[in-house]
Write an enzyme that holds these catalytic residues in place. Structure first.
Site, short mmCIF file in Angstrom:
data_model
loop_
_atom_site.label_atom_id
_atom_site.label_comp_id
_atom_site.label_asym_id
_atom_site.label_seq_id
_atom_site.Cartn_x
_atom_site.Cartn_y
_atom_site.Cartn_z
N TYR A 144 0.89 -1.06 0.03
CA TYR A 144 0.04 0.01 -0.08
C TYR A 144 1.05 1.34 -0.09
O TYR A 144 1.98 1.36 0.83
CB TYR A 144 -0.77 0.00 1.42
CG TYR A 144 -1.85 1.22 1.42
CD1 TYR A 144 -1.52 2.28 2.53
CD2 TYR A 144 -2.91 1.53 0.29
CE1 TYR A 144 -2.30 3.38 2.53
CE2 TYR A 144 -3.62 2.44 0.69
CZ TYR A 144 -3.27 3.32 1.71
OH TYR A 144 -4.19 4.49 1.86
N ASP A 239 9.39 2.89 -0.99
CA ASP A 239 8.35 3.73 -0.38
C ASP A 239 8.75 3.33 1.12
O ASP A 239 8.35 2.34 1.61
CB ASP A 239 6.94 3.19 -0.79
CG ASP A 239 5.85 3.81 0.07
OD1 ASP A 239 4.70 3.61 -0.06
OD2 ASP A 239 6.27 4.78 0.94
N LYS A 267 5.51 9.70 8.33
CA LYS A 267 5.26 9.35 9.75
C LYS A 267 6.49 9.99 10.58
O LYS A 267 6.33 10.99 11.00
CB LYS A 267 5.29 7.86 9.52
CG LYS A 267 4.00 7.28 8.80
CD LYS A 267 3.90 5.78 8.93
CE LYS A 267 2.90 5.31 7.87
NZ LYS A 267 1.66 4.99 8.25
P1 KE4 Z 1 -0.54 8.28 4.28
O1 KE4 Z 1 -1.27 9.12 2.94
O2 KE4 Z 1 -1.77 7.79 4.77
O3 KE4 Z 1 0.13 9.60 5.10
O4 KE4 Z 1 0.46 7.54 3.68
C1 KE4 Z 1 0.15 6.44 3.17
C2 KE4 Z 1 1.15 5.43 2.94
C3 KE4 Z 1 2.33 5.30 2.09
N1 KE4 Z 1 3.28 4.24 2.02
C4 KE4 Z 1 3.22 3.53 3.11
C5 KE4 Z 1 4.07 2.39 3.03
C6 KE4 Z 1 2.17 3.33 4.06
O5 KE4 Z 1 2.17 2.64 5.26
C7 KE4 Z 1 1.19 4.46 3.96
C8 KE4 Z 1 -0.01 4.57 5.15
N2 KE4 Z 1 0.07 3.77 6.19
C9 KE4 Z 1 -1.15 3.33 6.61
C10 KE4 Z 1 -1.02 2.11 7.63
N3 KE4 Z 1 -0.72 0.94 7.21
C11 KE4 Z 1 -2.26 4.49 7.09
C12 KE4 Z 1 -3.27 4.09 7.75
C13 KE4 Z 1 -4.52 4.56 7.49
O6 KE4 Z 1 -4.70 4.54 6.08
O7 KE4 Z 1 -5.29 5.14 8.10
#
Ligand code: KE4
Length: 430
Positions: A144, A239, A267
């Site tokens: 993801y 990523d 993060k």
């Molecule tokens: P955000 O757009 O949610 O800040 O980041 C996206 C993203 C991109 N790349 C990786 C490897 C990620 O894990 C994420 C987002 N992580 C999830 C948790 N597995 C966000 C939690 C959620 O969607 O509420």
């Protein structure tokens, strides 16, 4: 354990918020029941709307590597609050965090701040397409990278939790340009590149998959990605939004010693505030506006508050031995969980990279592939999740999320967790 206030807040929330949540994975759809509402975090603990306290292994889904409200992060924010919240212009702090990121992740020669991981990956892919003049991209099943249209194909995290790895509303024209390969399958990679390599703008990969639970790369997988991207002129994007500064100070690329062309991060570098970033080789990054023809922008990019919190967090975690200690505590936790599962006769295994871990209800002792993740006993996970909750431990409400240990998780918290797990394993239906 009363959840009356959470339940009341949920009833209110659904009135104006779809599903009562601002991000799907929070909805507890993956574990059943109504979502908890939280009101405070302190060190390793979350406190919910009914004043129940939990040892927290979500940590905001990764940012809170120091636990909640770390004194140096809060102090940095308090100071910044007196100076200003947003300028729509550059600040000294942005220079400092750019220098720090490039120091800690030397593959990043130039970096651009954005306000989410999604923005980071979306921008990195646009940049790779602009740099190569190619349109096709490669991602991996179960990974993801945020809710970017072209990446919502066999995606992990919330998409997997809800059983909707592909999203409505994404034009077929977009997904036709996205090729999805099996994670950790070097032969599939080889065959794909032999047939399509010259058309590929980039490969985007989680160097440690954290959105199909926690699945580390098998030996040779990341090296094969590097080899094929180099051979065919495709941009290799790591990523590291989740793994960056988490699995090691230099991220997964420092653990596996494979150098990407671009890296996306987020993060931890925001200390818990909204942030993301993408960076890499100068020759690629200089295509980004205003220098080059790949446009990218953001009103609150480089937010003084997020950067202040991020700088404070990066300074604390840069101290010698910080990540080794965190990894050791994580190993203690996982060894304890494994012992208790074995004693209870529960088929259970774990994965760990630094302070990021995964737990699987599965017979096999090594989980390296998406197909294995999907064969795990999710019913058992649901029972386990709720039993741990009742015993004061908050896990991600999904069998497809990684767990995180922070420096605030001490022996007391680890022992409390193991005691809860002993009860949870013994209460599981055999
Ligand atoms: P955000 O757009 O949610 O800040 O980041 C996206 C993203 C991109 N790349 C990786 C490897 C990620 O894990 C994420 C987002 N992580 C999830 C948790 N597995 C966000 C939690 C959620 O969607 O509420």
């Amino acid at each position: 354990m009363s959840n009356e206030n959470s339940r009341h807040l949920y009833d209110l929330a659904v009135k104006h918020i779809p599903g009562g949540v601002n991000s799907p994975v929070r909805a507890f759809k993956g574990v059943g029941g109504d979502p908890l509402f939280f009101k405070a975090g302190q060190d390793a603990y979350l406190i919910d709307a009914d004043d129940n306290r939990y040892v927290d292994y979500v940590g905001g889904f990764g940012p809170l590597i120091l636990g909640h409200c770390h004194i140096e992060v809060v102090e940095a924010l308090r100071n910044q609050l007196q100076q200003g919240l947003a300028f729509g212009a550059s600040t000294e702090a942005e220079v400092k965090i750019a220098d720090k990121i490039c120091e800690l992740m030397p593959s990043i020669e130039k970096v651009r701040l954005v306000t989410s991981g999604t923005e980071a990956t979306m921008s990195a892919i646009r940049l790779a397409r602009g740099y190569t003049g190619r349109d096709r991209i490669v991602k991996f099943e179960g990974c993801y990278h945020g809710h970017v249209d072209g990446l919502l194909v066999k995606a992990g995290s919330g998409a997997l939790t809800l059983g909707e790895p592909d999203s409505l509303g994404v034009p077929k024209a977009y997904t036709d340009l996205t090729h999805v390969l099996p994670y950790n399958d070097t032969s599939a990679l080889q065959s794909f590149f032999a047939a399509n390599g010259d058309d590929i703008a980039c490969v985007i990969v989680e160097p440690v998959a954290g959105n199909m639970n926690c699945v580390p790369p098998v030996p040779g997988f990341l090296e094969a990605l590097r080899e094929h991207c180099t051979k065919y002129g495709a941009v290799l994007i790591f990523d590291e939004v989740m793994t960056g500064f988490r699995v090691a100070l230099g991220g997964a690329q420092s653990v596996y010693q494979v150098t990407p062309d671009l890296t996306t991060i987020g993060k931890v570098i925001g200390g818990g505030l909204p942030i993301g970033a993408f960076g890499g080789k100068t020759e690629i990054m200089e295509l980004i506006a205003p220098l080059g023809g790949v446009y990218q922008a953001g009103t609150l990019a480089g937010s003084p508050l997020a950067v202040a919190a991020g700088l404070a967090m990066l300074n604390v975690i840069s101290k010698p031995g910080f990540h080794d200690e965190l990894a050791a505590r994580t190993t203690t936790l996982l060894n304890g969980l494994q012992e208790r599962a074995d004693q209870a006769g529960i088929a259970f295994t774990t994965n760990q990279v630094g302070a990021m871990f995964g737990c699987f209800f599965i017979e096999e002792k090594q989980v390296s592939h998406f197909s294995q993740v999907m064969s795990c006993d999710t019913e058992r996970f649901k029972h386990y999740f709720h039993s741990m909750l009742e015993n004061g431990v908050y896990l991600a409400p999904s069998a497809f999320e990684a767990g995180f240990v922070s420096s605030a998780h001490g022996n007391t918290e680890i022992q409390l967790t193991l005691d809860a797990a002993e009860k949870a394993f013994s209460a599981l239906p055999k």
